[in-house]
Design an enzyme around this catalytic site. Structure first.
Site, PDB file in Angstrom:
ATOM      1  N   SER A  78     -28.886 -65.905 100.601  1.00  0.00           N
ATOM      2  CA  SER A  78     -30.232 -65.766  99.499  1.00  0.00           C
ATOM      3  C   SER A  78     -30.965 -67.188  99.550  1.00  0.00           C
ATOM      4  O   SER A  78     -32.356 -67.205  99.285  1.00  0.00           O
ATOM      5  CB  SER A  78     -30.046 -65.172  98.192  1.00  0.00           C
ATOM      6  OG  SER A  78     -29.344 -66.191  97.367  1.00  0.00           O
ATOM      7  N   LYS A 156     -31.019 -70.181  92.485  1.00  0.00           N
ATOM      8  CA  LYS A 156     -32.397 -69.906  93.120  1.00  0.00           C
ATOM      9  C   LYS A 156     -33.210 -71.005  92.862  1.00  0.00           C
ATOM     10  O   LYS A 156     -32.852 -72.042  92.381  1.00  0.00           O
ATOM     11  CB  LYS A 156     -33.038 -68.685  92.359  1.00  0.00           C
ATOM     12  CG  LYS A 156     -31.943 -67.429  92.358  1.00  0.00           C
ATOM     13  CD  LYS A 156     -31.869 -66.723  93.684  1.00  0.00           C
ATOM     14  CE  LYS A 156     -30.910 -65.542  93.742  1.00  0.00           C
ATOM     15  NZ  LYS A 156     -30.707 -64.837  94.955  1.00  0.00           N
TER      16      LYS A 156
END
Length: 296
Positions: A78, A156
């Site tokens: 990701s 993230k």
């Protein structure tokens, strides 16, 4: 990973410390006196010997991991191309304040995230609606709003700060009404033998250099990936994410913009879930050239 290693370390520290401490308070003097009376060597029980030896080691590890730097391994794609699967990274644990091990409650504030920071955090759970209210659930489909949220560490990039207006229109990111500039570098190049790279190659991934304002007059230049042939992620704002980032929360997204389960799915990242700021790749068994790379 669904178990909390910090909680395990804290538990071992307490157990070893209690065993060693109780022995020193109530039993050590008796053993010593008995041994001196018989001119024998003082022999500690095995559990006491192990506790005495391991307590300082486990305590030091716990303190370093909790308040200085903690290692993590990147489990998914990701954050590609910034972070690759198999990267072992170090996370600055005091960048955003000191927190109690395992409980994660902050007792000393030292700073707050900025736009562009790559942060590690405890997964807050997916937002599901129940009786007109939003609740956190471990079930992405929300079929079971009461499904327990797994104890996992995620990573993230902070895109939105409290009070920011964040929009995502196709590939165009807008912060406070201003488009975030990005320059095309070219097609993604990776090893087709690796599953994560093969997916990006098959989906026609391209690499971009994004220039994200950090909110303090500077710009964070970092790489992102776009995959036009992959499933389109939700736009921003949406049913789970309001236009304005709520206070006490951050909007976080993966650099692999089409293949990242992030705030677009589970809403804002609560401040109390922050674990630290990622700053260094210290090991990668697949690509030694990545070792020592600073994370931007």
């Amino acid at each position: 990973m669904d178990f909390d290693f910090s909680a395990i370390l804290l538990g071992l520290t307490v157990v070893f410390g209690v065993v060693w401490g109780l022995d020193r308070l109530f039993f050590h003097k008796q053993r010593k006196a008995k041994a001196e009376a018989t001119r024998a060597e003082v022999r500690e029980p095995v559990i006491v010997d192990w506790s005495r030896s391991l307590f300082p080691v486990v305590l030091v590890v716990l303190l370093l991991r909790s308040f200085v730097a903690e290692p993590f391994r990147i489990p998914s794609g990701s954050m590609m191309p910034t972070l690759d699967v198999g990267d072992f990274i170090l996370v600055n644990k005091f960048a955003y304040g000191l927190r109690m091990p395992a409980f994660n409650n902050k007792f000393l504030s030292l700073g707050e995230p900025k736009r562009g920071d790559v942060v590690v955090f405890r997964f807050p759970g997916y937002l599901c609606e129940e009786d007109g209210k939003l609740v956190r659930s471990g079930d992405q489909s929300c079929a079971d709003p009461h499904a327990p949220v797994p104890s996992q560490n995620w990573i993230k990039r902070v895109i939105g700060m409290p009070g920011d207006r964040v929009e995502m229109r196709g590939d165009q990111l807008l912060v406070n009404g201003e488009p975030v500039a990005a320059d095309l570098i070219g097609p993604y190049e990776g090893d087709p033998k690796r599953q994560e790279s093969r997916l990006m190659l098959e989906m026609g991934a391209t690499v971009w250099n994004e220039h994200l304002p950090n909110g303090q007059g500077g710009v964070v230049n970092h790489l992102t990936a776009r995959m036009p042939n992959y499933a389109t992620p939700p736009p921003l704002p949406n049913a789970r994410v309001p236009l304005v980032v709520p206070q006490g929360c951050y909007l976080a997204m993966g650099d692999n913009r089409y293949n990242s389960t992030d705030s677009r799915w589970w809403g804002c990242l609560p401040e109390q879930n922050l674990a630290g700021k990622a700053f260094l790749i210290w090991l990668n068994f697949y690509d030694f050239k990545r070792i020592g790379s600073i994370i931007h």
